[in-house]
Design an enzyme around this catalytic site. Structure first.
Site, PDB file in Angstrom:
ATOM      1  N   LYS B  76       0.863  -1.183   0.000  1.00 42.21           N
ATOM      2  CA  LYS B  76       0.000   0.000   0.000  1.00 42.21           C
ATOM      3  C   LYS B  76       0.903   1.238   0.000  1.00 42.21           C
ATOM      4  CE  LYS B  76      -3.940   2.177   2.398  1.00 42.21           C
ATOM      5  NZ  LYS B  76      -4.940   2.070   3.475  1.00 42.21           N
ATOM      6  N   SER B 152      -9.934   2.456   2.449  1.00 42.48           N
ATOM      7  CA  SER B 152      -8.959   3.129   1.624  1.00 42.48           C
ATOM      8  C   SER B 152      -7.968   2.195   0.927  1.00 42.48           C
ATOM      9  CB  SER B 152      -8.160   4.112   2.487  1.00 42.48           C
ATOM     10  OG  SER B 152      -7.403   3.424   3.458  1.00 42.48           O
ATOM     11  N   SER B 176     -10.572   0.189   6.619  1.00 44.89           N
ATOM     12  CA  SER B 176      -9.875   0.308   5.331  1.00 44.89           C
ATOM     13  C   SER B 176      -9.197  -0.954   4.827  1.00 44.89           C
ATOM     14  CB  SER B 176      -8.834   1.430   5.407  1.00 44.89           C
ATOM     15  OG  SER B 176      -9.468   2.680   5.326  1.00 44.89           O
TER      16      SER B 176
END
Lengths: 483, 486
Positions: B76, B152, B176
């Protein structure tokens, strides 16, 4: 109308003498090239986190113990949010609602001589926080340079109660605090480098009425500036009030060049710092064990030591106070006593405050850099005390120690043959010789001229190359002349 | 190989059926082919990836390989990785090359020898539930490219679902990891707060942020979590506990496990298709020998409002460092310092980030702090107490991960409150600091995956993973894959 009463409280930032910063491993050494002592944490790179330096906490604990304050079992780091280019995170990590140290007291003596008095100033709190970096406005062609070497340097902010009633009291407090933080080894006290700086909150009012509105003078980095700034501010506030004006709460700066203070910002444009507990740091917990461990490493405090010098060593209050001005002086003095013996404590005090202090002064040296070690001086004092040498010869030996002409007083006395003559037979021989060789002086003395006696003593001492015991010379000479 | 489990990949590498370089090449080619239609990756650097793969091959050759050495992973873009552009999905960090490694990167890449395939897309500064707030563009859900992958960690989920990476890291502040795992038919775990180091993980809301894994199965997640978790002295909120093997009880039977169903999670507000898939999963758990008990989380309905005070408050302060002074975006023209700040931040941050900075600044302001921030902290305490009480009666809490399946791009973008409600079941877990896991438990009538959430007591990650694993041994939802070009 009653005269104006002046009310002063100080906020002092003492830079803590840790090797590394409060929340990163970067060095705190002063004077490095810009931005060479800024780690990713100090630069506030994305993703970095603060880790509390235990050494800084121990400094705060030491301070709390030294001023008789409460060291909080639990204190909390908070973020003080504001934007400034030399504040890399956009917030300063400080302590707000729960500081590490609460309460405490500083004892100070104000004034000198007959007018001297003792005063106790209460402390509100002391809390840990990080310093910001520096903005450099010169040499950048209209731009501002940022040096983050200082960012993250640990500070202890010490807040007093508004207990001081004159600029002199404020300065005496600052001096006492300065001496204390150096004594307990938590701050080097270097004011030029900014290691110890004060903000003064000043207001005036008529006794019996509520306190006046205060103005805060920022960043005073010498005792002289502190005194001048407060004195100017007091005059300005009184004049303003007497002219029918009002004091507005403000932050002011002192300009040492003009000796005046001027407002930097007023209450209206004060920041809202949006304090909240820093979620990156757990509450700081200090248990009994940690407290005890630090307590054991705390040196005997100046106040206690001063009293012990009076009661244990029989020094005068003045001598005791002078010898406890710094930890180094007190330690040096006690080391001389350790060698010379308790009975010679007063003599040691005289030597340390007299010949040694004068010589150090002349060479611009601190006591820690003295070429004559405490043990060496103690050895010399012992020889003066036991009459091996006279005080006058003692000074000669001291000089020899200073220049490194010998390792110890005994060695110097031995090598230079300075041992005092106390053998009555030997002195008697000298006296007889002098009387025989100076009939004129003898006659004058016997005619009642006291001065002639001194001349004869001088002759004996000269013959003895200064080494004859003066008391014995006096006694024998008197006795012989009376015969 | 593209859809193989990590265990299978490890065996293939160990038996030299494939090299790490070949494996990386396989995924890099697939990324090159499929990423343009998904936008899951922000940064790919083939040279770096292949260099890491060669190092891994050397380790394997020297017999120094661990369970994950040579296996590719997508990172990420919230984790700083030395030499890699690390954007956090923001224009603010569009050109920021991280000069240091996050602890997670050190552990997974340097220590375990995993091979980074690149940095995956995310909502800007992890603020969002749809991946639509990314400066680098929305990510498309591999199951239906007109729909969001969740957020997210949307890039992480889309990458794994599309077979662009076998596994990915994620972070979870209010859901997320779990919500995108649910919307993409994957398994995702957010461990107990303090389990995975936050050092080098760009902060959104420090007291809620927690790193974790998105993979295809509980078994894969357990392997990666074991390598990324552990005490880190660089993170003061990291828990000082011995390292754990989260795979240790994967194969233990579920008989006797008490699964709690919070009544508050089974009321209106949840799509019917989602609810029927959850009901079916509950029935499956009964078959597996679990005991179902009713529990209550009476303050759960307060979690969204409390979260949207606490998270923006922390974010408003955390994001102050992005000021254009030292790194990151600086407006090209400005008259003075204030204007430099204002323009740099106005141009560098997107709308959702600005909204949260404004909310956060407001709730921390003098005169509002007690009414908002302190009140929200009190609610947080109540929510944590609810869970403590519930775990007196059960071992694991079960419910939906998200009230809906993947929604259409743009559907909720104009309505922040609707968007915030997509995390209604996940947020309480972050407020309490508990571990949570989402796994796929079926599909809705449109063929979109439904996520089942399992919540454990503190440090119950291994049990959560075992509970998920048992279900995945009995069902094959987690093996379904979207119909993408091969």
């Amino acid at each position: 109308m009653k005269p104006w009463e002046i009310v002063i409280g100080l906020e002092t930032h003492a830079q803590l003498a840790t090797v590394s910063k409060i929340f990163s491993g970067a060095s705190t050494a002063f004077g490095a090239a810009p931005n060479t002592q800024a780690s990713p944490v100090d630069l506030a790179l994305p993703g970095v986190l603060p880790v509390l330096n235990k050494g800084a906490v121990e400094c705060a604990i030491k301070f709390g113990l030294a001023v008789g304050a409460t060291v909080a079992e639990k204190s909390v780091f908070a973020r003080k949010n504001y934007f400034y280019p030399d504040l890399p995170k956009g917030y300063q990590i400080s302590q707000f609602e729960l500081p590490v140290v609460e309460g405490g007291q500083i004892v100070l003596s104000v004034g000198q001589g007959d007018k001297a008095y003792e005063k106790r100033v209460n402390l509100t709190r002391a809390h840990l926080e990080e310093d910001a970096g520096k903005s450099l406005h010169e040499d950048f062609h209209g731009k501002t340079g940022i040096d983050l070497n200082r960012a993250g340097t640990p500070l202890l902010e010490i807040v007093s109660e508004p207990d001081m009633r004159s600029a002199d009291e404020a300065v005496a407090y600052a001096r006492a605090l300065h001496a204390l933080v150096r004594w307990i080894g938590i701050c080097d006290g270097n004011m030029q480098e900014g290691s110890f700086r004060c903000d003064a909150n000043v207001s005036v009012h008529r006794p019996g009425t509520p306190f006046g509105t205060r103005r805060e003078i920022k960043n005073l980095n010498s005792f002289r500036n502190l005194k001048e700034a407060i004195e100017y501010e007091i005059r300005w506030q009184i004049e303003t009030l007497e002219d029918g004006g009002r004091i507005e709460q403000a932050t002011v700066l002192f300009d040492p060049a003009t000796g005046e203070t001027r407002a930097m910002r007023t209450k209206e444009d004060a920041h809202d710092y949006r304090y909240f507990p820093d979620p990156d740091l757990l509450p700081l917990k200090i248990d009994r064990t940690w407290l005890d461990r630090v307590c054991k490493r705390l040196p005997e405090l100046p106040e206690a030591r001063r009293q012990r010098f009076v009661t244990d060593l029989g020094l005068s209050a003045y001598d005791a106070a002078t010898l406890t001005a710094t930890l180094e002086t007190a330690d040096y003095f006690e080391a001389t006593v350790a060698v010379a013996g308790k009975a010679s404590a007063k003599l040691c005090a005289n030597w340390v405050m007299g010949d040694l202090a004068a010589r150090l002064n002349r060479e611009n040296l601190g006591i820690a850099q003295s070429p004559v070690a405490a043990a060496q001086l103690g050895g010399l004092i012992a020889r003066v005390a036991d009459n091996t040498v006279s005080n006058a010869i003692g000074k000669k030996v001291f000089e020899a120690l200073w220049t490194g002409a010998g390792q110890s007083a005994d060695a110097i006395i031995e090598a230079q043959g300075l041992k005092q003559i106390t053998d009555t037979g030997a002195i008697e021989k000298l006296v007889d010789d002098v009387i025989a060789a100076n009939p004129a002086n003898v006659a004058e003395y016997q005619a009642g001229k006291e001065k002639a006696f001194n001349a004869l003593v001088g002759q004996v001492m000269k013959a003895a190359r200064g080494k004859a015991n003066p008391q014995q010379v006096n006694a024998l000479l008197k006795q012989k002349l009376a015969e | 190989m593209i859809r193989a489990s990590l265990k299978t990949l490890r065996a293939a590498l160990a038996e030299k059926k494939i090299s790490s370089v070949e494996l990386a090449r396989l995924f890099l080619d697939r990324i090159a082919r499929l990423n343009p239609e998904l936008n899951a990756f922000i940064t790919v650097d083939e040279d770096k990836t292949l260099a890491a793969a060669r190092t891994a091959d050397a380790r394997i050759g020297a017999g120094e390989a661990g369970a994950l050495t040579g296996i590719p992973i997508a990172q990420k873009d919230i984790f700083c990785a030395k030499g890699w552009r690390t954007t956090c999905g923001s224009r603010m960090l569009e050109n920021f090359i991280a000069p240091y490694d996050a602890t997670v990167v050190t552990k997974l890449e340097q220590d375990a020898g995993m091979v980074s395939l690149g940095k995956v897309n995310m909502d800007e500064f992890a603020m969002g539930s749809s991946n639509e707030t990314s400066y680098f563009g929305a990510v498309n859900n591999p199951w239906d490219k007109t729909r969001v992958p969740g957020g997210s960690s949307g890039g992480s989920a889309a990458a794994v679902a599309a077979g662009l990476a076998p596994v990915a890291t994620g972070t979870d502040t209010g859901g997320s990891i779990r919500q995108p795992a649910a919307l993409c038919g994957l398994t995702g775990i957010k461990p107990t707060y303090g389990t995975v180091s936050r050092y080098g993980m760009i902060a959104f809301a420090s007291s809620l942020d927690q790193g974790g894994v998105i993979g295809r199965s509980a078994e894969d997640c357990a392997l990666v979590l074991s390598a990324m978790a552990g005490f880190d002295e660089k993170d003061s909120t990291s828990l000082e506990r011995p390292p754990e093997n989260y795979s240790r009880c994967l194969d233990e039977p579920l008989a006797g496990l008490r699964i709690g169903l919070p009544q508050e999670f089974f009321k209106e507000g949840c799509a019917a298709d989602v609810m029927s898939a959850i009901e079916a999963a509950i029935a499956e758990y009964k078959n597996l020998g679990a005991e179902i008990v009713a529990v209550s989380l009476p303050n759960a309905h307060l979690s969204v409002p409390a979260y949207y005070v606490i998270a923006p408050a922390e974010a408003s302060s955390n994001l102050s460092r992005f000021d254009g002074v030292r790194y990151g975006y600086r407006a090209p023209e400005y008259a003075d310092l204030t204007e430099m700040y204002e323009k740099s931040r106005a141009q560098g941050f997107g709308a959702e980030v600005k909204r949260r900075i404004l909310i956060g600044t407001y709730v921390l302001s003098h005169g509002y702090y007690d009414a908002y921030y302190l009140q929200a902290q009190r609610i947080r305490r109540l929510i944590a107490d609810d869970f403590t009480a519930a775990f007196q009666q059960c071992d694991v809490i079960l419910g939906p991960t998200s009230p809906t399946t993947a929604f259409r791009q743009g559907e909720k973008a104009a309505d922040p409150v609707q968007m915030y409600l997509s995390d209604i079941y996940t947020i309480a877990v972050n407020l309490a600091g508990l571990p949570g896991l989402s796994l796929s438990c079926g599909f809705d009538h449109q063929g979109l995956p439904v996520g089942l959430q399992l919540i454990g007591n503190y440090f119950a990650e291994a049990r959560l993973l075992a509970t998920a694993h048992a279900y995945q041994q009995a069902t094959d939802w987690h093996l379904r894959r979207p119909a993408l070009a091969a």
